[in-house]
Write a protein that holds these residues in place. Structure first.
Motif, PDB file in Angstrom:
ATOM      1  N   TYR A 259      -0.562  -2.712   8.403  1.00 33.95           N
ATOM      2  CA  TYR A 259       0.569  -2.757   8.068  1.00 33.95           C
ATOM      3  C   TYR A 259       1.753  -3.352   8.678  1.00 33.95           C
ATOM      4  N   ASP A 260       2.479  -4.283   8.182  1.00 34.47           N
ATOM      5  CA  ASP A 260       3.495  -5.017   9.158  1.00 34.47           C
ATOM      6  C   ASP A 260       4.736  -4.241   8.771  1.00 34.47           C
ATOM      7  N   TYR A 261       5.076  -3.590   7.850  1.00 38.62           N
ATOM      8  CA  TYR A 261       6.536  -2.899   7.491  1.00 38.62           C
ATOM      9  C   TYR A 261       6.124  -1.845   6.719  1.00 38.62           C
TER      10      TYR A 261
ATOM     11  N   GLY B 146       0.908  -1.307   0.175  1.00 35.37           N
ATOM     12  CA  GLY B 146       0.010  -0.109  -0.129  1.00 35.37           C
ATOM     13  C   GLY B 146       0.791   1.320   0.105  1.00 35.37           C
ATOM     14  N   TRP B 147       0.126   2.178  -0.491  1.00 32.38           N
ATOM     15  CA  TRP B 147       0.883   3.548  -0.533  1.00 32.38           C
ATOM     16  C   TRP B 147       0.129   4.363   0.457  1.00 32.38           C
ATOM     17  N   PHE B 148       0.565   5.204   1.334  1.00 35.73           N
ATOM     18  CA  PHE B 148      -0.077   6.193   2.247  1.00 35.73           C
ATOM     19  C   PHE B 148       0.743   7.514   2.232  1.00 35.73           C
TER      20      PHE B 148
ATOM     21  N   VAL C 260      -5.760  -3.514   2.150  1.00 32.79           N
ATOM     22  CA  VAL C 260      -6.276  -2.837   3.394  1.00 32.79           C
ATOM     23  C   VAL C 260      -5.768  -1.554   3.254  1.00 32.79           C
ATOM     24  N   ARG C 261      -6.917  -0.511   3.704  1.00 26.93           N
ATOM     25  CA  ARG C 261      -6.631   0.704   3.805  1.00 26.93           C
ATOM     26  C   ARG C 261      -6.342   1.318   5.085  1.00 26.93           C
TER      27      ARG C 261
ATOM     28  N   ALA D 189      -3.316   4.509  -2.237  1.00 24.63           N
ATOM     29  CA  ALA D 189      -3.760   3.083  -3.093  1.00 24.63           C
ATOM     30  C   ALA D 189      -3.188   1.766  -2.541  1.00 24.63           C
ATOM     31  N   ALA D 190      -3.562   0.806  -2.832  1.00 24.90           N
ATOM     32  CA  ALA D 190      -2.948  -0.597  -2.771  1.00 24.90           C
ATOM     33  C   ALA D 190      -3.016  -1.625  -3.960  1.00 24.90           C
TER      34      ALA D 190
END
Length: 124
Positions: A111-113, A35-37, A105-106, A49-50
């Protein structure tokens, strides 16, 4: 050791374009959604986006739909975010994250990493 490295940020004028890259290592790329945040000072990390591990499913925030495109190069373990028609409100530090899941996931805390982030600044 899992590592995510973002690159491609910079300063651009409004209506311009940038392409961000997220290079992943230390994980089985196809098993992870990427994902990008983005985040601005004093605000929470915002979903952009993901893309699924297989690269066949994508999701976008409404604010970027039609302007940004997420894609992946699985052999290169790299995810890209092509950003077109940039607006001053897109200015932020952009982060990529990885989560071992089939779902897109949004929510940032799932997120793990995470990578270290890359600054995007859009001038008006």
């Amino acid at each position: 050791q899992v590592q995510l490295v973002e690159s491609g940020g910079g300063l651009v004028q409004a209506a311009g374009s940038l392409r961000l890259s997220c290079a992943a290592s230390g994980l089985t790329f196809s098993r992870y959604a990427i994902g990008w945040f983005r985040q601005t000072p004093g605000k929470e990390r915002e979903f952009v986006a993901a893309i699924s591990g297989g690269g066949d499913r994508t999701a976008y925030a409404d604010s970027v739909k039609g302007r940004f495109t997420i894609s992946s190069d699985i052999p290169e373990n790299t995810v890209y975010l092509q950003m077109n028609n940039l607006k001053p409100e897109d200015t932020a530090v952009y982060y990529c994250g990885a989560e071992q899941t089939w779902f897109l996931v949004r929510v940032a805390n799932r997120y793990d990493y995470w990578g270290q982030g890359t600054q995007v600044t859009v001038s008006s």
